[in-house]
Design a protein around this motif. Structure first.
Motif, short mmCIF file in Angstrom:
data_model
loop_
_atom_site.label_atom_id
_atom_site.label_comp_id
_atom_site.label_asym_id
_atom_site.label_seq_id
_atom_site.Cartn_x
_atom_site.Cartn_y
_atom_site.Cartn_z
N GLU A 1 0.83 -1.20 0.00
CA GLU A 1 0.00 0.00 0.00
C GLU A 1 0.87 1.25 0.00
OE1 GLU A 1 -3.53 2.15 2.66
OE2 GLU A 1 -2.81 0.14 3.19
N GLY A 2 1.96 1.22 0.75
CA GLY A 2 2.88 2.34 0.76
C GLY A 2 3.49 2.59 -0.60
N ASP A 3 3.87 1.52 -1.29
CA ASP A 3 4.42 1.65 -2.65
C ASP A 3 3.40 2.29 -3.58
OD1 ASP A 3 6.90 0.53 -2.09
OD2 ASP A 3 6.25 -1.51 -2.56
N THR A 4 2.16 1.84 -3.48
CA THR A 4 1.10 2.36 -4.35
C THR A 4 0.87 3.85 -4.11
OG1 THR A 4 -0.02 0.22 -4.43
CG2 THR A 4 -1.34 2.15 -4.96
N ILE B 1 -10.08 31.94 -23.81
CA ILE B 1 -10.60 30.60 -23.53
C ILE B 1 -9.47 29.65 -23.17
CG2 ILE B 1 -11.71 28.58 -24.58
CD1 ILE B 1 -13.43 30.53 -26.21
N ASP B 2 -8.37 29.73 -23.92
CA ASP B 2 -7.22 28.86 -23.67
C ASP B 2 -6.57 29.16 -22.32
OD1 ASP B 2 -5.20 26.85 -24.67
OD2 ASP B 2 -3.87 28.58 -24.42
N LEU B 3 -6.41 30.43 -21.99
CA LEU B 3 -5.82 30.81 -20.71
C LEU B 3 -6.68 30.32 -19.55
CD1 LEU B 3 -4.63 34.46 -21.45
CD2 LEU B 3 -3.22 32.40 -21.33
N THR B 4 -7.99 30.47 -19.71
CA THR B 4 -8.92 30.00 -18.67
C THR B 4 -8.81 28.50 -18.49
OG1 THR B 4 -10.45 31.80 -19.18
CG2 THR B 4 -11.33 29.93 -17.94
N LYS B 5 -8.74 27.79 -19.60
CA LYS B 5 -8.61 26.33 -19.57
C LYS B 5 -7.33 25.90 -18.86
CE LYS B 5 -8.45 22.29 -22.62
NZ LYS B 5 -8.51 21.83 -24.04
N LYS B 6 -6.24 26.54 -19.18
CA LYS B 6 -4.95 26.17 -18.57
C LYS B 6 -4.92 26.55 -17.09
CE LYS B 6 -1.89 25.96 -22.58
NZ LYS B 6 -2.92 25.75 -23.58
N ASN B 7 -5.53 27.67 -16.75
CA ASN B 7 -5.57 28.07 -15.35
C ASN B 7 -6.42 27.10 -14.53
OD1 ASN B 7 -4.81 29.99 -13.31
ND2 ASN B 7 -6.88 30.81 -13.36
N ASN B 8 -7.55 26.68 -15.10
CA ASN B 8 -8.40 25.71 -14.41
C ASN B 8 -7.71 24.35 -14.30
OD1 ASN B 8 -10.41 27.62 -14.17
ND2 ASN B 8 -11.56 26.92 -15.96
N ALA B 9 -6.91 24.01 -15.30
CA ALA B 9 -6.20 22.73 -15.28
C ALA B 9 -5.21 22.67 -14.12
CB ALA B 9 -5.47 22.51 -16.60
N VAL B 10 -4.60 23.80 -13.80
CA VAL B 10 -3.68 23.85 -12.66
C VAL B 10 -4.45 23.59 -11.36
CG1 VAL B 10 -2.17 25.33 -11.28
CG2 VAL B 10 -2.00 25.35 -13.77
N ALA B 11 -5.60 24.23 -11.23
CA ALA B 11 -6.41 24.03 -10.02
C ALA B 11 -6.86 22.58 -9.88
CB ALA B 11 -7.63 24.96 -10.06
N THR B 12 -7.25 21.97 -11.00
CA THR B 12 -7.68 20.57 -10.97
C THR B 12 -6.51 19.66 -10.60
OG1 THR B 12 -9.37 20.96 -12.65
CG2 THR B 12 -8.64 18.70 -12.35
N ALA B 13 -5.35 19.91 -11.20
CA ALA B 13 -4.18 19.09 -10.91
C ALA B 13 -3.73 19.27 -9.46
CB ALA B 13 -3.04 19.46 -11.86
N PHE B 14 -3.88 20.49 -8.95
CA PHE B 14 -3.51 20.74 -7.55
C PHE B 14 -4.39 19.93 -6.61
CE2 PHE B 14 -4.28 22.85 -3.54
CZ PHE B 14 -2.99 22.95 -3.03
N THR B 15 -5.68 19.88 -6.91
CA THR B 15 -6.60 19.10 -6.08
C THR B 15 -6.19 17.64 -6.06
OG1 THR B 15 -8.44 20.62 -6.51
CG2 THR B 15 -9.00 18.40 -5.77
N LYS B 16 -5.83 17.12 -7.21
CA LYS B 16 -5.45 15.71 -7.31
C LYS B 16 -4.17 15.42 -6.52
CE LYS B 16 -7.62 14.74 -11.76
NZ LYS B 16 -7.42 14.33 -13.17
N VAL B 17 -3.18 16.28 -6.64
CA VAL B 17 -1.92 16.04 -5.93
C VAL B 17 -2.11 16.24 -4.43
CG1 VAL B 17 -0.94 18.38 -6.04
CG2 VAL B 17 0.57 16.41 -6.03
N SER B 18 -2.98 17.17 -4.06
CA SER B 18 -3.27 17.39 -2.65
C SER B 18 -3.95 16.17 -2.03
CB SER B 18 -4.15 18.62 -2.48
OG SER B 18 -4.46 18.85 -1.12
N ASN B 19 -4.94 15.62 -2.75
CA ASN B 19 -5.62 14.42 -2.26
C ASN B 19 -4.68 13.23 -2.20
OD1 ASN B 19 -8.04 15.79 -1.99
ND2 ASN B 19 -8.83 15.17 -3.99
N SER B 20 -3.78 13.15 -3.18
CA SER B 20 -2.81 12.06 -3.20
C SER B 20 -1.85 12.16 -2.02
CB SER B 20 -2.03 12.07 -4.52
OG SER B 20 -1.09 11.01 -4.56
N ARG B 21 -1.46 13.39 -1.68
CA ARG B 21 -0.57 13.60 -0.53
C ARG B 21 -1.26 13.16 0.77
NH1 ARG B 21 0.23 18.52 -1.16
NH2 ARG B 21 2.38 18.62 -1.92
#
Length: 244
Positions: free
Chosen positions: A48-51, A174-194
């Protein structure tokens, strides 16, 4: 570079594997009554630790990639704002229109988002909390959108340069908004993973760190403080971050 704490997490899991190998070597002598200290449970906890470690690296790397993509997308915004104002000034726009446009451009120039340095290591640790620059990027998008609306309202603003045209600006927003939102989404994922990783390694009722310490104590109870067996396990170091 990855932080010392990030290296420490991996070292804890690696040392836990060494601990398991010593336990295997003790054979039937190692027979704890506590279920979480039994060999099958130790192996499950190690897996589990490895995963959790692997998932954090994946999510963290993805987050850093999205941050870099956003940095690149926003990198020419100040120059673009200046060019747009120059283009507007060559039209028949009223002074008030130019003044309004310059007001938005000043905000673009002065409210530039603080851009984090590009990580030299793609697995460098993501921040524990999302920075205030996230709001700054939101504001930059709004300032560009405001400038675009002023330009769009001016009938004589019809540049031949593709990157200055209203349709291009709208697509860029539209592209800037998309990329900015992508950072927020990725941050949530890495935060939950931590959080998930830290639970397995340190904070869950049965976690790797405390289990390792208990295994050491049990080995000491079997073989004694001065035994070579206890010397084996006691040499393995396990650390727990202070912030937890």
């Amino acid at each position: 570079m990855a932080s010392k704490s990030e290296v420490g997490h991996a070292k804890n899991v690696a040392n836990f594997q060494d601990l398991i190998e010593f336990v295997v070597g003790y054979g039937a002598t190692y027979n704890p009554s506590k279920d979480s200290l039994k060999l099958p449970k130790l192996k499950e906890l190690k897996a589990e630790g490895d995963t959790k470690l692997a998932d954090f690296i994946i999510q963290n790397t993805a987050y850093n990639g999205k941050v870099n993509e956003r940095m690149l997308a926003f990198s020419n915004l100040r120059k673009l704002g200046t060019r747009l104002i120059s283009a507007l000034e060559t039209t028949d726009a009223a002074k008030e229109t130019i003044k309004d446009a310059k007001g938005f451009n000043r905000k673009i120039q002065g409210k530039r988002a603080s851009q984090p340095q590009t990580p030299t290591d793609p697995n460098a640790q993501a921040p524990n909390t999302i920075s205030t620059s996230q709001q700054s990027y939101d504001q930059l998008i709004q300032h560009l959108a405001g400038l675009k609306e002023v330009l769009k309202s001016e009938a004589t603003f019809a540049p031949n340069e593709n990157d200055l045209k209203i349709i291009t600006l709208e697509a860029q927003i539209i592209d800037l908004t998309k990329k900015n939102n992508a950072v927020a989404t990725a941050f949530t994922k890495v935060s939950n993973s931590r959080i998930a990783r830290n639970k397995t390694l340190y904070t869950a009722p049965v976690n790797l760190y405390e289990t390792a310490l208990d295994v050491k104590k049990y080995v000491k109870s079997i073989f004694g403080t001065g035994s070579p067996e206890y010397a084996q396990v006691s040499s393995l170091k396990f650390s727990k971050p202070r912030a937890l």
